[in-house]
Structure formats: C-alpha cells, structure tokens
Design a protein around this motif. Structure first.
Motif, mmCIF file in Angstrom:
data_model
loop_
_atom_site.group_PDB
_atom_site.id
_atom_site.type_symbol
_atom_site.label_atom_id
_atom_site.label_comp_id
_atom_site.label_asym_id
_atom_site.label_seq_id
_atom_site.Cartn_x
_atom_site.Cartn_y
_atom_site.Cartn_z
ATOM 1 N N ASN A 1 0.823 -1.219 0.000
ATOM 2 C CA ASN A 1 0.000 0.000 0.000
ATOM 3 C C ASN A 1 0.852 1.262 0.000
ATOM 4 N N ARG A 2 2.072 1.174 -0.480
ATOM 5 C CA ARG A 2 2.992 2.314 -0.421
ATOM 6 C C ARG A 2 2.474 3.509 -1.218
ATOM 7 N N TYR A 3 1.812 3.271 -2.319
ATOM 8 C CA TYR A 3 1.337 4.378 -3.154
ATOM 9 C C TYR A 3 0.301 5.229 -2.429
ATOM 10 N N LYS A 4 -0.366 4.682 -1.445
ATOM 11 C CA LYS A 4 -1.371 5.446 -0.713
ATOM 12 C C LYS A 4 -0.750 6.457 0.251
ATOM 13 N N TYR A 5 0.456 6.168 0.705
ATOM 14 C CA TYR A 5 1.081 6.990 1.733
ATOM 15 C C TYR A 5 2.270 7.795 1.224
ATOM 16 N N PHE A 6 2.542 7.763 -0.086
ATOM 17 C CA PHE A 6 3.707 8.464 -0.621
ATOM 18 C C PHE A 6 3.444 9.953 -0.707
ATOM 19 N N ARG A 7 4.460 10.736 -0.318
ATOM 20 C CA ARG A 7 4.393 12.181 -0.455
ATOM 21 C C ARG A 7 5.705 12.683 -1.026
#
Length: 75
Positions: A24-30
């Motif tokens: 789920n890394r794409y959900k939390y990337f900034r």
C-alpha cells in the motif's frame, strides 16, 4: 492431512506490517525534498552520467584483435 490447516505458525507482526506497507505504499507516498532528490538522482543524474561516459568512450578502446605490442587506444 488434506483436511488440516497448514498455517499453524503464528505470523510475525513486524513482517505482516512491512508486507502491508509495501503493498500500500502508493497510498502513503508524499513528495518531499528528500524523495525528490533521490528520484532525480536515480532517474536523471545517474543515467545521464553513464550515457555521457559511454558517448565519450565510444570507439576509444578496441580490445579485440590486438597483438602483442599494439596499443589499446585508437586515438
């Protein structure tokens, strides 16, 4: 054997957390200064440097068919 549950071992919570985070890394990337810098280095800087070095050394070295006493450099 066919009817028994095969997952009798307890799952390690840290491994489960890492697995969920990586999927789920794409959900939390900034985009931050650090992520922008790392992305620039790996996407533009390193391929650019390698391409430049390859372009400047293209045809400079001829390592095939040399005899003893011949120079390696073509220039």
């Amino acid at each position: 054997m066919a009817g028994l549950p095969h997952n009798k071992m307890a799952m390690d919570p840290a491994l489960v957390r890492i697995g969920n985070l990586s999927s789920n890394r794409y959900k939390y990337f900034r985009w931050t200064k650090r992520t922008a810098t790392v992305s620039f280095v790996f996407v533009i800087a390193i391929p650019g440097i390698l391409g430049y070095l390859g372009y400047k050394n293209d045809g400079l070295w001829d390592l095939r068919g040399k005899r003893r006493g011949d120079t390696i450099s073509e220039r």
